[in-house]
Every structure is written in structure tokens, then in C-alpha cells.
Design a protein around this motif. Structure first.
Motif: not given
Length: 482
Positions: A78-85, A87-92, A95-98
Motif C-alpha cells: 500500500s505504501i509503495r502504491a501511494m508513493e508511486d502516485l 512521488r512527483d507531487a509538491s507538499p501543497e 494536501l490538495e489532492g493528486v
């Protein structure tokens, strides 16, 4: 003609209001940790709706992934799957949603977003529960999001019944269980593996074409004779005058192999014979080399383990059809406790596989030297006791695998084991859906229920629900009355 600033502003306002209206239609799902342990990719199952994972959930997953618990692998996945999604997102953006678009294929692919909610930063005035328990922190986060996003529907999803009660009592409007892995609405609708006709079978048949080849007789019957038929479903009647199995079917007809009721009841394996028609059907599927997966369900004492072991010994020792017998089972304590027990893996597993050794002893109780016979057979049949945790990464060839107590496994855990089975391997899954020990499963969401329904149309599998306790009259009375 160029747009005026007012027109451009009006258009932007229109787009913003349209986007806001769209987001209100979409629900916001807040996931508890047990959802991601039950199904690691659960966050992708909410279609167009948005998903929020509180920081407390990530903390719990982080703790579990390095533990010796049997769900540690699920936490890592589960952690790897979320990290893959993310990975390239900024902190903002996190928090906002990818957006999760592109994670799946077809109609089931998600189009909503995944975000992380930093619930640790909430101040005390925003919290209903002041104690620092993880469940309370997750509920506080859900309540905060419910207030923040009103009137948008915010749903807390958890498999913890007590947590659902606490959340509702604290003011959470929508709280629900995770149901995407639930294929039936009531356990009474679970496939039994056979269909019993009232009265005599042949009185129900209007048209039939029969062909005899050697000892086998094949009947071509009208498909409407059986409600919702499937391959390898047994057909029996109340008068004990007919027993058959569906071998093939098309849009209008069924090809039913006539097994003969008496012939089916007279089959033997390793010195034992069936005590009822359920056991006879189970023994038939267990001894059939063309059936790669046999699922046996039923109450304690119905003969699941004994039949599986007897058939396995018959095919390995007497008929030399397989090279070895691998016996494994799952209980919640194995992963945490096995390392502290002395000896080899087989010796560590012995306390949890006592049901197998009890059955082996029962099969040789009339021998002059029962212990000597058991030792000889265990060596002759190459019986190996393995932990479910050590099944991962293996490829099992030309073996019979007996998976006992499989009701305690999730669908993803069972998938891991089934995909280990290589060429010439037969898997026997046995379980009692009334004796589930897992905190996250019930009879409807157990992996055993899931594979019964998923595999019922697969020609290489068969399911038999054993009915009736044959262990003893004491056990039979206890099963009915307690």
C-alpha cells in the motif's frame, strides 16, 4: 473579436462554480488503516470520488510494515502504491489532492484524487476526542473534514465495528464498512457446489440425449433444468437415485456426466469411504487430477481436513501422481509467534498444524505401531509443513498443497498463494466461515468466500460445502445447539 475583461472574468467564475458543483457531487472518503491492510490498493476503488488518507494512517502503516505481523507485506504494498502516485507531487499538491486517472483500466479505473491530511497539525479546539489513540485521531480528522467541506458528503470507511460506533456517536454523519470485495449480500447465497432436486431427478427431466463411452454415460439436458448452473456443479436428488456433475454447457444445454449415486458413495481413498453424499462429492473432486483447485467449506467436524489428507496420500503414495504434500495454514498468531518457537520451520509449525497430525493419526489408528506408520508415511509422501509467510516467492511444482483454516485469509493473501501453484500442482483450500479469527474479516468478506464465488465458473476448480458433523454425536449436537 477579443474577449473583454468582464467576459473573461465571468467565464472563469462560471468554470469555478461548475468545478465547485462537481466537487460537491463527488464524495470524500476518509480511509482507516485496516482498509489498506485488508486490500492494499483500496484507495483506487472509489471511482470518481476523492480519497483522503490521514497522516495517522501512514504512521500506522509505517509501524506495521517493519513488524512481524502477517499483514506487514500488505502495508508495504500500500505504501509503495501511494508513493508511486504521489512521488512527483509538491507538499501543497499532496494536501490538495493528486488525480488517480490512469491507475486502472476500463470502467473500474478511478478518476478522483488522493490526498494526505496532516491531522497531527490540528489543534485541541478542533478535536472531539482529546486522548491520543490512533482511532480517535482518525475520527477527529474525519469530523474536521466533514465540517470543512460541508455540505459535501464526507464518509469514514473502516472495518472496525467499534470505531464505526464511536464515529457516529461523535457526530460523523456517514460511516461505512468497505464492501468492494463483497460478492454476495448474505452468506446463505454462497455457492454450495451442488444442486439438490426435490423428489426424483428423472421426473424433472423432459428431454434428454444420452451417449455412453465405455463406463461413462453423458446426458445432454436442457439448461433451464438447473437455476444458474456452472461447470463442475454436482446434481443430486432427495431420493438418492441420481448423482451427476456438469462437465460442459452452452447457451441452451448442459452436458452432465452420470456418476451413479451408489458408485459415488463407494469410492475410497487411503482406507476411508464417505459417510454422506457431501463427503462423496468432495472425495470425487479431490481425486480428480483435472481439477486444480478444490475448496471445501463446512462446520467443524464435517471431515474437510481428513478427506483432503486421505486423498492427498492416495494420489502421492499409491498412484504416484504428485511428488509431495505441502501443508500450510494461517492463524493471526503465526507470523508474530513462530520465530520464538524452537527448531526447524516444520517443528515451529507443528502446534498450529495439529489438526493435520490428528487426521494422520486417525487414518492409521488401527496399525500395530501408529507412530511408526505416521513417520514412515510422512517420509514416503514427503509431507512438508510450511508457514503461509514462507510461501511467497516460491513456485510449487507437481505437489498437493493443503491450505487449512483458509477463512482467515483475505482475497489478496489467497491470490498470493494461488499464484504460487505451478504446473501439475493441486491446491485444496479448507475452511469454516463461522470460525474467523481475523479482526478485519467476516464471513462475507473472507478471502475464502471471495474465491468460492470468483472461481465457480472456472473449469479447473470445484467447491463443496460439507453439511453435517461426522466427528461425533457430541460435536454434532454442539454445532447445532451452541
Amino acid at each position: 473579436m477579443p474577449q473583454s475583461q468582464a467576459e473573461h472574468g465571468a467565464q472563469n467564475t462560471s468554470k469555478a462554480s461548475s468545478s465547485e458543483a462537481s466537487s460537491r457531487l463527488n464524495k470524500l472518503y476518509v480511509l482507516d488503516t485496516n482498509i489498506l491492510l485488508h486490500e492494499p490498493l483500496a484507495f483506487t476503488s472509489f471511482k470518481e470520488h476523492d480519497v483522503v488518507v490521514p497522516m495517522t494512517v501512514l504512521e500506522e502503516l509505517d509501524y506495521i510494515k517493519d513488524s512481524k505481523k502477517d499483514v506487514a507485506r500488505d502495508a508495504r504494498v500500500s505504501i509503495r502504491a501511494m508513493e508511486d502516485l504521489l512521488r512527483d507531487a509538491s507538499p501543497e499538491q499532496m494536501l490538495e489532492g493528486v488525480s488517480m486517472r490512469g491507475l486502472g483500466s476500463g470502467q473500474a479505473s478511478p478518476s478522483g484524487s488522493l490526498s494526505i491530511f496532516a491531522d497531527l497539525s490540528m489543534n485541541k479546539t478542533q478535536q472531539v476526542f482529546t486522548s491520543n489513540e490512533n482511532d480517535n485521531r482518525i475520527i477527529n480528522a474525519a469530523l474536521h473534514l466533514q465540517a470543512q467541506h460541508a455540505p459535501r458528503e464526507v464518509v469514514l470507511v473502516t472495518k472496525d465495528i467499534n470505531m464505526r460506533l464511536k464515529a457516529k456517536g461523535a457526530g460523523m454523519s456517514k460511516v461505512q464498512d468497505y464492501r468492494t470485495d463483497q460478492l454476495i449480500t448474505d452468506i446463505k447465497y454462497l455457492t454450495k457446489g451442488y444442486y439438490e432436486f426435490e423428489g426424483e431427478f428423472w421426473s424433472k427431466v423432459k428431454t434428454v440425449e444420452s451417449v455412453t463411452e465405455g463406463r461413462d454415460t453423458l446426458h445432454k439436458l436442457d439448461k433451464s433444468l438447473v437455476p444458474d448452473p456452472y461447470i463442475n456443479e454436482f446434481l443430486v436428488d432427495e431420493t438418492h437415485s441420481f448423482a451427476g456433475i456438469i462437465e460442459a454447457m452452452d447457451d441452451t444445454t448442459l452436458d452432465v456426466l452420470d456418476l451413479g449415486y451408489e458408485r459415488l458413495m463407494s469410492r475410497r481413498a487411503w482406507g476411508i469411504s464417505p459417510k454422506n453424499i457431501g463427503q462423496a462429492m468432495a472425495l470425487y473432486t479431490l481425486l480428480d487430477p483435472h481439477i486444480d483447485l478444490v475448496v471445501l467449506t463446512g462446520p467443524a467436524g464435517s471431515g474437510k481436513t481428513l478427506l483432503a489428507l486421505a486423498a492427498a496420500l492416495e494420489m502421492v503414495v499409491e498412484k504416484n501422481m504428485y511428488d509431495k504434500i505441502i501443508v500450510t495454514r494461517s492463524t493471526p498468531e503465526i507470523a508474530e509467534s513462530i520465530g520464538f518457537l524452537p527448531g526447524t520451520e516444520e517443528e515451529k509449525m507443528a502446534p498450529w498444524l495439529a489438526a493435520i497430525t490428528d487426521s494422520l493419526e486417525a487414518l492409521h489408528k488401527n496399525d500395530e505401531n501408529t507412530k511408526g506408520s505416521m513417520s514412515y508415511i510422512m517420509e514416503k509422501a514427503n509431507i512438508q509443513f510450511k508457514s503461509v509467510n514462507f510461501m511467497r516467492g516460491r513456485s510449487l511444482q507437481n505437489a498437493i498443497v493443503i491450505l487449512d483454516e483458509s477463512q482467515n485469509l483475505t482475497a489478496s493473501q489467497l491470490k498470493t498463494i494461488i499464484t504460487r501453484c505451478g504446473e501439475g500442482t493441486k491446491l485444496i483450500c479448507a475452511g469454516n466461515l463461522t470460525q474467523i479469527d481475523s479482526n478485519y474479516l467476516n464471513a462475507l468478506t473472507s478471502g475464502l468466500t471471495y474465491i468460492v464465488e470468483k472461481f465457480k465458473n472456472f473449469s479447473g476448480s470445484a467447491t463443496i460445502s460439507l453439511d453435517g458433523v461426522v466427528r461425533s454425536r457430541l460435536a454434532e449436537f454442539a454445532e447445532k445447539e451452541l
